[in-house]
Design an enzyme around this catalytic site. Structure first.
Site, PDB file in Angstrom:
ATOM      1  N   ASP A  89      28.985  -2.852 -29.880  1.00 53.34           N
ATOM      2  CA  ASP A  89      28.966  -4.278 -29.625  1.00 53.34           C
ATOM      3  C   ASP A  89      29.488  -4.515 -28.211  1.00 53.34           C
ATOM      4  O   ASP A  89      30.239  -3.710 -27.672  1.00 53.34           O
ATOM      5  CB  ASP A  89      29.826  -5.006 -30.663  1.00 53.34           C
ATOM      6  N   SER A  90      29.108  -5.638 -27.626  1.00 46.80           N
ATOM      7  CA  SER A  90      29.384  -5.850 -26.206  1.00 46.80           C
ATOM      8  C   SER A  90      30.807  -6.297 -25.898  1.00 46.80           C
ATOM      9  O   SER A  90      31.267  -6.187 -24.771  1.00 46.80           O
ATOM     10  CB  SER A  90      28.430  -6.899 -25.653  1.00 46.80           C
ATOM     11  N   GLY A  91      31.496  -6.849 -26.893  1.00 44.82           N
ATOM     12  CA  GLY A  91      32.805  -7.435 -26.660  1.00 44.82           C
ATOM     13  C   GLY A  91      32.778  -8.945 -26.585  1.00 44.82           C
ATOM     14  O   GLY A  91      33.817  -9.603 -26.618  1.00 44.82           O
ATOM     15  N   GLY A  92      31.581  -9.523 -26.510  1.00 45.36           N
ATOM     16  CA  GLY A  92      31.470 -10.980 -26.403  1.00 45.36           C
ATOM     17  C   GLY A  92      32.047 -11.719 -27.595  1.00 45.36           C
ATOM     18  O   GLY A  92      32.739 -12.729 -27.445  1.00 45.36           O
ATOM     19  N   GLN A 194      20.999 -16.711 -28.588  1.00 46.85           N
ATOM     20  CA  GLN A 194      22.004 -17.731 -28.873  1.00 46.85           C
ATOM     21  C   GLN A 194      21.332 -19.099 -28.877  1.00 46.85           C
ATOM     22  O   GLN A 194      20.135 -19.216 -28.665  1.00 46.85           O
ATOM     23  CB  GLN A 194      23.141 -17.668 -27.847  1.00 46.85           C
ATOM     24  N   GLY A 221      25.770 -15.462 -32.978  1.00 46.31           N
ATOM     25  CA  GLY A 221      26.268 -16.816 -33.163  1.00 46.31           C
ATOM     26  C   GLY A 221      26.043 -17.401 -34.538  1.00 46.31           C
ATOM     27  O   GLY A 221      26.105 -18.622 -34.716  1.00 46.31           O
ATOM     28  N   ASP A 271      25.033  -5.571 -39.816  1.00 43.82           N
ATOM     29  CA  ASP A 271      26.382  -4.998 -39.801  1.00 43.82           C
ATOM     30  C   ASP A 271      27.344  -6.043 -40.327  1.00 43.82           C
ATOM     31  O   ASP A 271      27.093  -7.247 -40.213  1.00 43.82           O
ATOM     32  CB  ASP A 271      26.812  -4.587 -38.390  1.00 43.82           C
ATOM     33  N   CYS A 309      26.216   3.769 -60.346  1.00 47.05           N
ATOM     34  CA  CYS A 309      26.499   4.347 -59.027  1.00 47.05           C
ATOM     35  C   CYS A 309      26.906   5.811 -59.163  1.00 47.05           C
ATOM     36  O   CYS A 309      27.645   6.176 -60.085  1.00 47.05           O
ATOM     37  CB  CYS A 309      27.608   3.546 -58.344  1.00 47.05           C
ATOM     38  N   CYS A 311      28.372   7.496 -56.457  1.00 45.56           N
ATOM     39  CA  CYS A 311      29.235   7.816 -55.315  1.00 45.56           C
ATOM     40  C   CYS A 311      30.408   8.686 -55.773  1.00 45.56           C
ATOM     41  O   CYS A 311      30.663   8.835 -56.976  1.00 45.56           O
ATOM     42  CB  CYS A 311      29.748   6.546 -54.646  1.00 45.56           C
ATOM     43  N   CYS A 314      32.861   6.777 -58.119  1.00 48.53           N
ATOM     44  CA  CYS A 314      32.357   6.512 -59.467  1.00 48.53           C
ATOM     45  C   CYS A 314      32.172   7.793 -60.277  1.00 48.53           C
ATOM     46  O   CYS A 314      32.266   7.768 -61.504  1.00 48.53           O
ATOM     47  CB  CYS A 314      31.048   5.731 -59.391  1.00 48.53           C
ATOM     48  N   HIS A 340      33.218   3.549 -52.217  1.00 40.97           N
ATOM     49  CA  HIS A 340      32.229   2.962 -53.130  1.00 40.97           C
ATOM     50  C   HIS A 340      31.421   1.864 -52.450  1.00 40.97           C
ATOM     51  O   HIS A 340      30.179   1.842 -52.539  1.00 40.97           O
ATOM     52  CB  HIS A 340      32.906   2.394 -54.370  1.00 40.97           C
TER      53      HIS A 340
END
Length: 377
Positions: A89-92, A194, A221, A271, A309, A311, A314, A340
């Protein structure tokens, strides 16, 4: 770089080929803000959790341990022992969310570090240099993220500033990729749309940045205060404006239901800190709905978190045991729950891809969009 393989309605099934590996879309990026998933999850764990892309944050790593330290150690991939794709990510957004006092100018933003109060300046060129030092696969353009709602005229000026910054990001990253000492000379750039919740501003901005022919485009945004209905409304009118042959990324979203609904609208990438954050607070996502593990009903429940599940958590531990760990404030509680939730999210994306491949995504959405948002007792 991106190949659209199949559509089911407006849902898309694609493949993103990068210098660090092939990514099947739609996909969810597991958020390792400071180069690790909170909850004690390492890069080796992520391999077992079906993660395709790790997301790290430019601002946090610039502050600590510093991008220069990571550069000297060979970049993020060597630093973390994660050799699949990484997006930075850019930091914005962190400037927007963490900086109590910030001064935004044409050159960039001046603000104080949330760690030690030290004054920091970050602009398009600085963000690109930091991300180049980190050596990520995908770099995000530096943008201004505004809160929702915000005044129309401010949002209009902000979107225009984001465009000017994006052009500077592109110029600088192109330059950095030619330097001998650059870790990843094939680092690619995604632009960020944006415009707040104003339809005309969003569409105009998307059309403008699409002309730059970048490697991918994100919607920023959103998920910053507006309702889910407003977010879906923005997606309904902005996604059709996004290039068909480029990956589409909805930043910071979200719940399993949000993801299913956004895929239905044509989004490829996601994300969110939610799966790991909620897990550390004893909330887990299951194929039967959302479960809060500290509820008294689980005191003697020897069933796994989710019977559907497979995983690590589980397969090996009961609800009763994990509830006990949370009540006893044992660190293992959070780790098992995070394992999980991340596995669940990555499996969800796997099932979404399978549903699109088989032409059954509409049925999948009808069954799971509501179900996965329901809270179990």
């Amino acid at each position: 770089m991106f190949k659209l393989l199949k559509t089911d309605g407006t849902a898309r099934r694609g493949r993103l080929t990068t210098v660090h590996g092939v990514i099947e879309s739609p996909f969810f990026m597991n958020v390792a803000t400071s180069a690790a998933i909170k909850g004690g999850i390492s890069a080796l764990d992520l391999e077992e959790l079906k993660c395709q892309v790790m997301l790290c944050n430019t601002y946090h790593l610039h502050v600590r341990p510093s991008d220069k330290v990571i550069y000297e150690l060979g970049g993020l991939r060597k630093f973390t022992n994660w050799y699949k794709p990484i997006l930075t990510d850019s930091g914005g957004f962190q400037v927007f969310s963490l900086a109590k006092l910030r001064k935004i100018k044409e050159e960039g933003v001046t603000f104080n570090s949330h760690v030690d109060g030290k004054k920091i300046f970050m602009g398009p060129e600085e963000s690109m240099r930091i991300q180049s030092n980190l050596g990520s696969t995908i770099a995000m353009a530096f943008d201004e993220c505004v809160e929702n709602p915000a005044p129309y005229e401010y949002v209009k000026k902000s979107a225009a500033l984001t465009t000017r910054w994006l052009k500077r990001c592109k110029t600088e990253l192109d330059r950095l990729n030619t330097l001998d000492g650059t870790i990843n000379k094939k680092q690619v750039l995604f632009g960020i749309n944006q415009g707040g919740t104003y339809e005309d501003l969003r569409i105009a901005h998307m059309r403008e940045i699409a002309e730059l022919n970048l490697d991918g485009y994100a919607i920023g945004g959103l998920a910053v205060g507006e309702t889910t209905e407003i977010m879906y409304n923005v997606l309904d009118y902005i996604v059709p404006e996004m290039p068909v042959n480029k990956p589409r990324y909805l930043m910071g979203v979200g719940t399993p239901s949000n993801i299913i609904e956004a895929v239905a609208r044509g989004i490829d990438m996601f994300d969110c800190v939610m799966p790991s954050r909620d897990a550390r607070h004893a909330t887990v996502f299951t194929w039967q709905g959302i479960t809060h593990l500290t509820n008294a009903q689980y005191i003697t429940d020897d069933a796994p978190l989710d019977p559907e599940c497979d995983c690590y958590t589980c397969r090996n531990f009961s609800r009763a045991y994990i509830r006990h760990l949370f009540k006893a404030k044992e660190f293992l509680s959070g780790r098992l729950a995070v394992i999980h939730n991340l596995y669940f999210y990555n499996t969800l994306m796997e099932k979404i891809r399978e549903a699109i491949d088989s032409g059954n995504f509409t049925e999948f959405k009808a069954k799971y969009s509501s179900l996965l948002s329901q809270k179990r007792a």
